[in-house]
Design a protein around this motif. Structure first.
Motif, PDB file in Angstrom:
ATOM      1  N   PRO A  98      -3.970 -26.264 -11.874  1.00  0.00           N
ATOM      2  CA  PRO A  98      -5.074 -26.838 -12.646  1.00  0.00           C
ATOM      3  C   PRO A  98      -4.637 -27.132 -14.079  1.00  0.00           C
ATOM      4  CG  PRO A  98      -5.826 -24.935 -11.386  1.00  0.00           C
ATOM      5  CD  PRO A  98      -4.332 -24.971 -11.259  1.00  0.00           C
ATOM      6  N   ASN A  99      -4.986 -28.304 -14.543  1.00  0.00           N
ATOM      7  CA  ASN A  99      -4.651 -28.749 -15.898  1.00  0.00           C
ATOM      8  C   ASN A  99      -3.144 -28.802 -16.155  1.00  0.00           C
ATOM      9  OD1 ASN A  99      -7.470 -28.792 -16.608  1.00  0.00           O
ATOM     10  ND2 ASN A  99      -7.374 -26.574 -16.881  1.00  0.00           N
ATOM     11  N   GLY A 100      -2.367 -28.743 -15.092  1.00  0.00           N
ATOM     12  CA  GLY A 100      -0.918 -28.842 -15.225  1.00  0.00           C
ATOM     13  C   GLY A 100      -0.275 -27.660 -15.924  1.00  0.00           C
ATOM     14  N   GLN A 101      -0.964 -26.513 -15.974  1.00  0.00           N
ATOM     15  CA  GLN A 101      -0.440 -25.358 -16.697  1.00  0.00           C
ATOM     16  C   GLN A 101      -0.202 -24.174 -15.773  1.00  0.00           C
ATOM     17  OE1 GLN A 101      -3.372 -24.890 -19.970  1.00  0.00           O
ATOM     18  NE2 GLN A 101      -1.670 -25.420 -21.315  1.00  0.00           N
ATOM     19  N   PHE A 102       0.965 -23.590 -15.916  1.00  0.00           N
ATOM     20  CA  PHE A 102       1.283 -22.349 -15.207  1.00  0.00           C
ATOM     21  C   PHE A 102       2.286 -21.578 -16.065  1.00  0.00           C
ATOM     22  CE2 PHE A 102       4.364 -25.503 -13.978  1.00  0.00           C
ATOM     23  CZ  PHE A 102       5.572 -24.833 -13.887  1.00  0.00           C
ATOM     24  N   PRO A 103       2.244 -20.254 -16.026  1.00  0.00           N
ATOM     25  CA  PRO A 103       3.108 -19.466 -16.912  1.00  0.00           C
ATOM     26  C   PRO A 103       4.544 -19.400 -16.396  1.00  0.00           C
ATOM     27  CG  PRO A 103       1.769 -18.003 -15.581  1.00  0.00           C
ATOM     28  CD  PRO A 103       1.332 -19.404 -15.247  1.00  0.00           C
ATOM     29  N   THR A 104       5.445 -19.954 -17.170  1.00  0.00           N
ATOM     30  CA  THR A 104       6.866 -19.891 -16.828  1.00  0.00           C
ATOM     31  C   THR A 104       7.511 -18.660 -17.441  1.00  0.00           C
ATOM     32  OG1 THR A 104       6.938 -22.301 -16.824  1.00  0.00           O
ATOM     33  CG2 THR A 104       9.042 -21.160 -16.935  1.00  0.00           C
ATOM     34  N   THR A 105       7.174 -18.388 -18.696  1.00  0.00           N
ATOM     35  CA  THR A 105       7.701 -17.216 -19.396  1.00  0.00           C
ATOM     36  C   THR A 105       6.555 -16.495 -20.096  1.00  0.00           C
ATOM     37  OG1 THR A 105       9.741 -18.446 -19.848  1.00  0.00           O
ATOM     38  CG2 THR A 105       9.415 -16.403 -21.068  1.00  0.00           C
ATOM     39  N   VAL A 106       6.541 -15.173 -19.982  1.00  0.00           N
ATOM     40  CA  VAL A 106       5.529 -14.349 -20.642  1.00  0.00           C
ATOM     41  C   VAL A 106       6.241 -13.212 -21.381  1.00  0.00           C
ATOM     42  CG1 VAL A 106       3.705 -14.897 -18.987  1.00  0.00           C
ATOM     43  CG2 VAL A 106       5.210 -12.937 -18.559  1.00  0.00           C
ATOM     44  N   LEU A 107       5.473 -12.469 -22.156  1.00  0.00           N
ATOM     45  CA  LEU A 107       6.019 -11.333 -22.895  1.00  0.00           C
ATOM     46  C   LEU A 107       5.370 -10.053 -22.374  1.00  0.00           C
ATOM     47  CD1 LEU A 107       7.740 -10.171 -25.216  1.00  0.00           C
ATOM     48  CD2 LEU A 107       5.833 -10.680 -26.770  1.00  0.00           C
ATOM     49  N   ILE A 108       6.207  -9.121 -21.926  1.00  0.00           N
ATOM     50  CA  ILE A 108       5.701  -7.835 -21.450  1.00  0.00           C
ATOM     51  C   ILE A 108       6.359  -6.704 -22.237  1.00  0.00           C
ATOM     52  CG2 ILE A 108       5.204  -8.703 -19.130  1.00  0.00           C
ATOM     53  CD1 ILE A 108       7.689  -7.351 -18.092  1.00  0.00           C
ATOM     54  N   VAL A 109       5.678  -5.559 -22.275  1.00  0.00           N
ATOM     55  CA  VAL A 109       6.217  -4.383 -22.954  1.00  0.00           C
ATOM     56  C   VAL A 109       6.010  -3.158 -22.074  1.00  0.00           C
ATOM     57  CG1 VAL A 109       5.749  -5.298 -25.262  1.00  0.00           C
ATOM     58  CG2 VAL A 109       4.066  -3.823 -24.167  1.00  0.00           C
ATOM     59  N   ARG A 110       6.794  -2.138 -22.352  1.00  0.00           N
ATOM     60  CA  ARG A 110       6.555  -0.863 -21.694  1.00  0.00           C
ATOM     61  C   ARG A 110       5.237  -0.290 -22.209  1.00  0.00           C
ATOM     62  NH1 ARG A 110       9.155   3.221 -22.778  1.00  0.00           N
ATOM     63  NH2 ARG A 110      10.317   2.514 -24.618  1.00  0.00           N
ATOM     64  N   THR A 111       4.423   0.216 -21.285  1.00  0.00           N
ATOM     65  CA  THR A 111       3.106   0.743 -21.640  1.00  0.00           C
ATOM     66  C   THR A 111       3.207   1.842 -22.685  1.00  0.00           C
ATOM     67  OG1 THR A 111       2.417   0.279 -19.363  1.00  0.00           O
ATOM     68  CG2 THR A 111       0.964   1.670 -20.687  1.00  0.00           C
ATOM     69  N   GLU A 112       4.158   2.740 -22.507  1.00  0.00           N
ATOM     70  CA  GLU A 112       4.310   3.849 -23.438  1.00  0.00           C
ATOM     71  C   GLU A 112       4.634   3.343 -24.846  1.00  0.00           C
ATOM     72  OE1 GLU A 112       6.467   8.173 -23.306  1.00  0.00           O
ATOM     73  OE2 GLU A 112       7.762   6.432 -22.956  1.00  0.00           O
TER      74      GLU A 112
END
Length: 359
Positions: free
Chosen positions: A226-240
């Motif tokens: 939809p709308n030509g958008q999809f996540p290629t790269t995201v930012l994640i962190v360790r929960t702690e």
């Protein structure tokens, strides 16, 4: 005897009561073991030397991260695919990582929802199925070999899901499509020599096959969303790390925001900076035509496009790389991101309900 035992019993009862109080007190004081401990001494950050990770490359090269982190030492490590980066995160040797959407889901799943949180977006788009000239329909892929960067990575899942949707078998033989996991530079070489018919690839590799090897686009993944958008790269962190050092996470997000703003307001400079970073990290550079085409296929933003993740989790099942769709409740924590956005006068982003843990 009874009289002599009575004082002993009273002593034991009192001791038990004191022990119980002691446990309750210690439990109350140590319960927030992961509570805010202020700025971290260091932040260990993973990323790819790839155009789809341009915000990371720009943030590092322009010093945006370092400036915002202040006294926190920034330690970086580059990766070429998501699964090794996931292992580093789950093993505790990384604190945060720019990573593909499918490996991010895998990290959350492997840790049973405990170890990582998705805190921001980075890049959307920039993935295509490019093939040799003459292949113009899905049916013509039968008997051909198509490459993806690595088993169960974002593009591998996308290709296999798409093949299933076209009722094309995956495997060997004239009536099936062989999916081969190859390092991206190897795909370019094998495509030129005719040993693979194409690949579902991220930028800049899809553009390299088109510009330098004459490939044509059979599927632009943007057309599937939809709308030509999809996540290629995201930012994640360790929960702690997020719980112990939210101020450091804020600094990381501010650095990313500056990198994305820089790319939007200085597109030519953003290309130059990204290309120079790739050359420094890999020893190779991209020609201008590849660079221009690759950047035109991408968009950068802090919105992780949360509403797409339930579908991405289902796609892994359809693709045959996961036995069941991951329960994504609690996967996102956009608290710090939305604080940053509000402070800069920008609209906040929605977690699509995936910030609610129900485990």
């Amino acid at each position: 005897m009874k009289r002599s035992l009575r004082p002993l019993a009273l002593v034991l009862i009192a001791a038990a009561a004191l022990t119980a109080c002691s446990r309750a007190d210690s439990g109350g004081s140590s319960a927030p073991a992961a509570a805010n401990q202020g700025a971290a001494a260091e932040l260990r950050l993973g990323y790819f030397p790839n155009i789809t990770h341009a915000p990371a490359l720009i943030g590092l090269d322009k010093g945006f991260f370092a400036k915002e982190l202040g006294s926190t030492k920034l330690v970086t490590q580059q990766f070429n695919a998501g699964p090794p980066e996931v292992s580093a995160l789950l093993g505790g040797s990384l604190d945060a990582a720019f990573i593909g959407s499918s490996p991010a889901i895998n990290a959350f799943d492997q840790s049973k929802g405990a170890t990582v949180r998705l805190i921001a977006g980075s890049t959307s788009g920039g993935a295509q199925l490019v093939v040799k000239p003459g292949i113009t329909t899905p049916e013509q892929l039968k008997g051909q070999t198509i490459a993806t960067p690595q088993l169960a990575n974002t593009q591998d899942v996308s290709l296999k899901k798409w093949l299933k949707g076209k009722n094309l078998a995956i495997g060997a033989g004239p009536d099936a499509v062989t999916v081969q996991n190859l390092a991206n530079p190897r795909t370019l070489d094998l495509f030129k020599s005719g040993q693979v018919a194409g690949g579902w690839l991220p930028e800049p590799w899809s553009s390299q096959l088109v510009v330098q090897a004459g490939a044509t686009v059979l599927v632009d993944e943007k057309t599937l969303w939809p709308n030509g958008q999809f996540p290629t790269t995201v930012l994640i962190v360790r929960t702690e790390f997020l719980e112990q050092h939210p101020d450091t996470v804020d600094a990381l997000l501010r650095g990313e925001q500056q990198a994305i703003d820089f790319a939007a307001s200085n597109p030519a400079d953003a290309k130059t900076v990204t290309n120079a970073a790739i050359k420094r990290l890999t020893g190779s550079t991209l020609n201008q035509a590849v660079l221009d085409r690759a950047f035109s296929e991408l968009s950068f933003g802090l919105d992780p496009l949360a509403s797409t993740f339930p579908q991405l989790a289902k796609d892994s099942v359809t693709a045959g790389v996961a036995p069941a769709a991951t329960d994504l409740n609690g996967f996102l924590d956009l608290t710090e991101l939305n604080k940053i956005l509000q402070a800069s006068g920008k609209p906040t982003v929605d977690a699509a309900g995936l910030d609610k843990a129900q485990r």
